[in-house]
Design an enzyme around this catalytic site. Structure first.
Site, PDB file in Angstrom:
ATOM      1  N   ARG A 149       0.841  -1.189   0.000  1.00 29.48           N
ATOM      2  CA  ARG A 149       0.000   0.000   0.000  1.00 29.48           C
ATOM      3  C   ARG A 149       0.883   1.248   0.000  1.00 29.48           C
ATOM      4  NH1 ARG A 149      -1.863  -3.673   3.855  1.00 29.48           N
ATOM      5  NH2 ARG A 149      -3.970  -4.484   3.491  1.00 29.48           N
ATOM      6  N   LYS A 173      -1.687  -3.283   7.957  1.00 29.88           N
ATOM      7  CA  LYS A 173      -2.876  -2.894   8.719  1.00 29.88           C
ATOM      8  C   LYS A 173      -2.965  -3.710   9.993  1.00 29.88           C
ATOM      9  CE  LYS A 173      -6.028  -1.071   5.208  1.00 29.88           C
ATOM     10  NZ  LYS A 173      -7.358  -1.219   4.583  1.00 29.88           N
ATOM     11  N   HIS A 243      -3.396   3.316  -5.786  1.00 27.97           N
ATOM     12  CA  HIS A 243      -3.993   2.048  -5.343  1.00 27.97           C
ATOM     13  C   HIS A 243      -4.188   1.105  -6.524  1.00 27.97           C
ATOM     14  CE1 HIS A 243      -5.639  -0.321  -2.114  1.00 27.97           C
ATOM     15  NE2 HIS A 243      -6.696  -0.626  -2.851  1.00 27.97           N
ATOM     16  N   ARG A 246      -1.513  -1.395  -6.902  1.00 27.11           N
ATOM     17  CA  ARG A 246      -1.729  -2.583  -6.058  1.00 27.11           C
ATOM     18  C   ARG A 246      -2.650  -3.577  -6.776  1.00 27.11           C
ATOM     19  NH1 ARG A 246      -1.559  -4.420  -0.618  1.00 27.11           N
ATOM     20  NH2 ARG A 246      -3.555  -5.057   0.289  1.00 27.11           N
ATOM     21  N   HIS A 272      -3.836  -9.226   3.200  1.00 22.43           N
ATOM     22  CA  HIS A 272      -5.273  -9.233   3.464  1.00 22.43           C
ATOM     23  C   HIS A 272      -5.579 -10.086   4.686  1.00 22.43           C
ATOM     24  CE1 HIS A 272      -6.515  -8.196  -0.956  1.00 22.43           C
ATOM     25  NE2 HIS A 272      -6.295  -7.114  -0.223  1.00 22.43           N
ATOM     26  N   TYR A 281      -9.870 -10.589  -7.204  1.00 23.81           N
ATOM     27  CA  TYR A 281      -8.930 -10.652  -8.319  1.00 23.81           C
ATOM     28  C   TYR A 281      -9.124 -11.886  -9.195  1.00 23.81           C
ATOM     29  CZ  TYR A 281      -6.765  -6.844  -5.840  1.00 23.81           C
ATOM     30  OH  TYR A 281      -6.554  -5.645  -5.213  1.00 23.81           O
TER      31      TYR A 281
END
Length: 299
Positions: A149, A173, A243, A246, A272, A281
């Site tokens: 990110r 995250k 983004h 990514r 994730h 995806y």
């Protein structure tokens, strides 16, 4: 208990006890303060015990209508409120978010660069002779070959870069750490970039990427640089954002390297929490589906 006091207590809880990242804490606090402001503006009680589901629904209506926020953004605020309400059950017997449903989102496929687009971008970066050409080439190739990110890129320090093992350590995250291998083609560029910096700039705790004032880049500044690079590379700056690099990484990884990559591997690379986020995806399979239909010798 007043709502503002409960919010303050909750923010401390997720920051200290839950150890949430700074960005997550900031987002939750912003969402809750927006709800508090909404109640005050409409003359509603801000006593925690007097908050109702109707007020929460009116708040959602306000976000979608008056503020014209997109469902995805509204869903994040609902998530913040539900997490807060769950915490407040130690003081309440009534969860004022129980039964509140999130608005449906448009299941749009992620925007990404084609392989041709990406090669066009790389070609410009490799030919550029600007003052920051080496930095820019490394930044955007790093984003495109690791899927990190933009917040993870600008917060990257030299102690997270391992030139010997050719890896970077990412603090993602929720402060979840992951180790990512670097593409072999990046290693000479990374070594040259590091050698171009002054000794104090490569101290372990120093940021890897600096702005024109030799300070750490911020996400907004990085976005401005990317838009300028896109324009000079002959690509539409209004079409792509950081983004989308990514998304490009994830999509091309599955398109071009399916024999070595599955969804679980991609999930780990992207950081994730849930594989559900990664499954978006799988739209790349459309190309394989189309080839299968086109080659069906039935007529």
């Amino acid at each position: 208990m007043q709502l503002h006091a409960a919010i303050d207590e909750y923010v401390l809880y997720i920051e200290i006890e839950k150890n949430y990242s700074v960005n997550t804490v900031t987002s939750y606090e912003y969402d809750l303060q927006l709800f508090l402001s909404f109640l005050k503006y409409h003359g509603c009680s801000t006593c925690l015990n007097e908050i109702t589901k109707t007020q929460v629904r009116r708040f959602i209506q306000y976000l979608l209508g008056s503020l014209k926020q997109k469902p995805r953004s509204v869903n994040r605020k609902i998530s913040s409120l539900k997490s807060f309400a769950k915490y407040c059950l130690r003081y309440l017997t009534n969860d004022f978010t129980h039964g509140i449903e999130s608005p449906k989102t448009d299941d749009k496929l992620p925007v990404y660069m084609t392989l041709t687009d990406l090669k066009q971008l790389f070609d410009y970066l490799e030919r550029s002779q600007s003052r920051f050409s080496m930095r820019n080439e490394l930044m955007f190739k790093l984003l495109a070959t690791t899927g990190i990110r933009r917040s993870e890129l600008v917060s990257l320090t030299w102690e997270q870069v391992d030139l010997v093992n050719e890896t970077i350590r990412i603090d993602g995250k929720g402060k979840k750490e992951r180790i990512l291998p670097l593409h072999p083609h990046l290693m000479p560029l990374l070594a040259s970039y590091k050698a171009s910096l002054r000794s104090y700039q490569i101290y372990p705790t120093q940021p890897v990427f600096l702005n024109k004032n030799r300070k750490a880049l911020d996400p907004r500044g990085l976005q401005v640089i990317f838009k300028d690079v896109l324009k000079k590379a002959g690509l539409p700056p209004t079409r792509f954002s950081l983004h989308h690099l990514r998304h490009t990484f994830a999509t091309l990884m599955l398109q071009q390297n399916r024999e070595n990559v599955d969804l679980r591997t991609l999930q780990e690379l992207l950081g994730h929490k849930s594989i559900t986020s990664t499954q978006v995806y799988t739209h790349v399979e459309y190309e394989q589906k189309k080839k299968a239909i086109d080659s069906f010798r039935i007529f």
